[in-house]
Design a protein around this motif. Structure first.
Motif, PDB file in Angstrom:
ATOM      1  N   ILE A  75      63.321 -17.295  18.604  1.00 28.88           N
ATOM      2  CA  ILE A  75      63.757 -16.179  17.760  1.00 28.88           C
ATOM      3  C   ILE A  75      65.156 -15.718  18.183  1.00 28.88           C
ATOM      4  O   ILE A  75      66.011 -15.413  17.350  1.00 28.88           O
ATOM      5  CB  ILE A  75      62.752 -15.016  17.840  1.00 28.88           C
ATOM      6  CG1 ILE A  75      61.431 -15.426  17.192  1.00 28.88           C
ATOM      7  CG2 ILE A  75      63.311 -13.765  17.158  1.00 28.88           C
ATOM      8  CD1 ILE A  75      60.325 -14.396  17.353  1.00 28.88           C
ATOM      9  N   LYS A  76      65.401 -15.694  19.494  1.00 32.99           N
ATOM     10  CA  LYS A  76      66.728 -15.322  19.991  1.00 32.99           C
ATOM     11  C   LYS A  76      67.786 -16.306  19.498  1.00 32.99           C
ATOM     12  O   LYS A  76      68.893 -15.903  19.108  1.00 32.99           O
ATOM     13  CB  LYS A  76      66.722 -15.277  21.514  1.00 32.99           C
ATOM     14  CG  LYS A  76      65.962 -14.107  22.103  1.00 32.99           C
ATOM     15  CD  LYS A  76      66.029 -14.126  23.622  1.00 32.99           C
ATOM     16  CE  LYS A  76      65.251 -12.961  24.221  1.00 32.99           C
ATOM     17  NZ  LYS A  76      65.274 -12.997  25.710  1.00 32.99           N
ATOM     18  N   LEU A  77      67.463 -17.606  19.508  1.00 24.53           N
ATOM     19  CA  LEU A  77      68.404 -18.601  19.018  1.00 24.53           C
ATOM     20  C   LEU A  77      68.701 -18.372  17.546  1.00 24.53           C
ATOM     21  O   LEU A  77      69.859 -18.443  17.114  1.00 24.53           O
ATOM     22  CB  LEU A  77      67.854 -20.019  19.231  1.00 24.53           C
ATOM     23  CG  LEU A  77      68.710 -21.150  18.627  1.00 24.53           C
ATOM     24  CD1 LEU A  77      70.093 -21.175  19.271  1.00 24.53           C
ATOM     25  CD2 LEU A  77      68.022 -22.496  18.779  1.00 24.53           C
ATOM     26  N   GLN A  78      67.659 -18.115  16.746  1.00 24.03           N
ATOM     27  CA  GLN A  78      67.866 -17.843  15.330  1.00 24.03           C
ATOM     28  C   GLN A  78      68.779 -16.625  15.139  1.00 24.03           C
ATOM     29  O   GLN A  78      69.653 -16.625  14.267  1.00 24.03           O
ATOM     30  CB  GLN A  78      66.520 -17.601  14.652  1.00 24.03           C
ATOM     31  CG  GLN A  78      65.669 -18.854  14.495  1.00 24.03           C
ATOM     32  CD  GLN A  78      66.149 -19.694  13.323  1.00 24.03           C
ATOM     33  OE1 GLN A  78      66.252 -19.201  12.214  1.00 24.03           O
ATOM     34  NE2 GLN A  78      66.431 -20.944  13.574  1.00 24.03           N
ATOM     35  N   SER A  79      68.596 -15.608  15.966  1.00 25.95           N
ATOM     36  CA  SER A  79      69.446 -14.427  15.893  1.00 25.95           C
ATOM     37  C   SER A  79      70.891 -14.765  16.247  1.00 25.95           C
ATOM     38  O   SER A  79      71.837 -14.293  15.604  1.00 25.95           O
ATOM     39  CB  SER A  79      68.907 -13.351  16.840  1.00 25.95           C
ATOM     40  OG  SER A  79      69.716 -12.208  16.806  1.00 25.95           O
ATOM     41  N   MET A  80      71.076 -15.616  17.269  1.00 28.41           N
ATOM     42  CA  MET A  80      72.424 -16.036  17.659  1.00 28.41           C
ATOM     43  C   MET A  80      73.102 -16.830  16.548  1.00 28.41           C
ATOM     44  O   MET A  80      74.290 -16.638  16.261  1.00 28.41           O
ATOM     45  CB  MET A  80      72.358 -16.893  18.925  1.00 28.41           C
ATOM     46  CG  MET A  80      71.927 -16.161  20.172  1.00 28.41           C
ATOM     47  SD  MET A  80      71.710 -17.342  21.538  1.00 28.41           S
ATOM     48  CE  MET A  80      70.564 -16.444  22.570  1.00 28.41           C
TER      49      MET A  80
ATOM     50  N   GLN B  17      75.183 -21.184  24.561  1.00 29.31           N
ATOM     51  CA  GLN B  17      75.251 -22.038  25.745  1.00 29.31           C
ATOM     52  C   GLN B  17      74.206 -21.624  26.775  1.00 29.31           C
ATOM     53  O   GLN B  17      73.524 -22.477  27.367  1.00 29.31           O
ATOM     54  CB  GLN B  17      76.651 -21.963  26.359  1.00 29.31           C
ATOM     55  CG  GLN B  17      76.837 -22.852  27.579  1.00 29.31           C
ATOM     56  CD  GLN B  17      78.236 -22.707  28.177  1.00 29.31           C
ATOM     57  OE1 GLN B  17      78.856 -21.647  28.072  1.00 29.31           O
ATOM     58  NE2 GLN B  17      78.725 -23.766  28.780  1.00 29.31           N
ATOM     59  N   LYS B  18      74.044 -20.323  26.989  1.00 33.07           N
ATOM     60  CA  LYS B  18      73.031 -19.837  27.930  1.00 33.07           C
ATOM     61  C   LYS B  18      71.633 -20.244  27.471  1.00 33.07           C
ATOM     62  O   LYS B  18      70.779 -20.604  28.288  1.00 33.07           O
ATOM     63  CB  LYS B  18      73.126 -18.318  28.061  1.00 33.07           C
ATOM     64  CG  LYS B  18      74.350 -17.837  28.826  1.00 33.07           C
ATOM     65  CD  LYS B  18      74.400 -16.322  28.915  1.00 33.07           C
ATOM     66  CE  LYS B  18      73.267 -15.775  29.756  1.00 33.07           C
ATOM     67  NZ  LYS B  18      73.374 -14.301  29.939  1.00 33.07           N
ATOM     68  N   TYR B  19      71.418 -20.206  26.158  1.00 33.23           N
ATOM     69  CA  TYR B  19      70.119 -20.630  25.625  1.00 33.23           C
ATOM     70  C   TYR B  19      69.855 -22.099  25.942  1.00 33.23           C
ATOM     71  O   TYR B  19      68.749 -22.469  26.334  1.00 33.23           O
ATOM     72  CB  TYR B  19      70.079 -20.400  24.115  1.00 33.23           C
ATOM     73  CG  TYR B  19      68.903 -21.065  23.440  1.00 33.23           C
ATOM     74  CD1 TYR B  19      67.665 -20.430  23.375  1.00 33.23           C
ATOM     75  CD2 TYR B  19      69.017 -22.341  22.884  1.00 33.23           C
ATOM     76  CE1 TYR B  19      66.572 -21.042  22.778  1.00 33.23           C
ATOM     77  CE2 TYR B  19      67.933 -22.962  22.279  1.00 33.23           C
ATOM     78  CZ  TYR B  19      66.717 -22.314  22.224  1.00 33.23           C
ATOM     79  OH  TYR B  19      65.640 -22.921  21.636  1.00 33.23           O
ATOM     80  N   THR B  20      70.871 -22.946  25.789  1.00 28.71           N
ATOM     81  CA  THR B  20      70.672 -24.385  26.029  1.00 28.71           C
ATOM     82  C   THR B  20      70.384 -24.675  27.497  1.00 28.71           C
ATOM     83  O   THR B  20      69.776 -25.694  27.829  1.00 28.71           O
ATOM     84  CB  THR B  20      71.911 -25.198  25.595  1.00 28.71           C
ATOM     85  OG1 THR B  20      73.043 -24.846  26.409  1.00 28.71           O
ATOM     86  CG2 THR B  20      72.240 -24.959  24.132  1.00 28.71           C
TER      87      THR B  20
END
Length: 202
Positions: free
Chosen positions: A161-166, A147-150
């Motif tokens: 890359i952070k999203l892929q890790s999440m 959610q923070k990423y969005t």
């Protein structure tokens, strides 16, 4: 339903693919009745508070109801027809839609998780197209990170890359939750059947 659908999560033919976030929402529902629909994305509906029902069908004739309370979620695989029904007020639900796609320069593939995590391997090999489970907050915390990423408008290659890790963490958590709920049940059923046979063949 075609078990070899290119978008289905529980399909070993798709292990060399990766996941991408297609849609994210956190909504408050009051007396809501969704139109039945299906889509190619995998969907996770997580009830944060309150109570809701999800109806789904795999033959377009008979619908089954799954009741969700707080800290429970349902995973709906690709192209399963479903609808959300909320009969009360103040029900809050996270909805995460994930696309299975051909991987290019992605951070992880399902194959990588399958090869290193026994729980993910069991998850893929025994998973159901629709299942409900209880969360011990690991899945919720990962969803909140997504959610923070969005909400981050300053997207960059590093944030991708952070999203892929999440997403990788999310699938590992889903696999762990699935194992905790269903693998033990499966083992208990096998033990009960074994004991029954032994007791009745003496």
């Amino acid at each position: 339903m075609n078990q070899f659908d290119e978008n289905i999560l529980f399909n070993k033919h798709n292990l060399n693919k990766s996941a991408d976030l297609a849609y994210f929402s956190f909504q408050n529902y009051d007396k809501f009745d969704m139109r039945a629909h299906h889509h190619k994305e995998i969907e996770i509906m997580y009830v944060y508070s309150g109570k809701a029902s999800v109806f789904y069908t795999q033959d377009n004739v008979k619908y089954e109801e799954v009741v969700l309370n707080g800290n429970q979620y349902i995973l709906i695989d690709s192209n399963v027809k479903h609808k959300l029904v909320v009969d009360s007020h103040g029900v809050t639900i996270y909805s995460v839609l994930i696309t299975v796609r051909n991987s290019k320069d992605d951070y992880f593939t399902f194959r990588q998780l399958y090869d290193v995590d026994p729980k993910f391997r069991y998850f893929i090999e025994h998973g159901q197209l629709v299942y409900k489970a209880f969360d011990n907050n690991l899945i919720l915390e990962t969803i909140k990170l997504i959610q923070k990423y969005t909400l981050d408008v300053r997207k960059s290659n590093m944030s991708k890359i952070k999203l892929q890790s999440m997403l990788s963490t999310l699938f590992i958590s889903l696999a762990g939750s699935y194992n905790d709920q269903f693998k033990d049940v499966r083992a208990n059923r096998i033990n009960l059947a074994t004991n029954y046979i032994q007791n009745h063949l003496r």
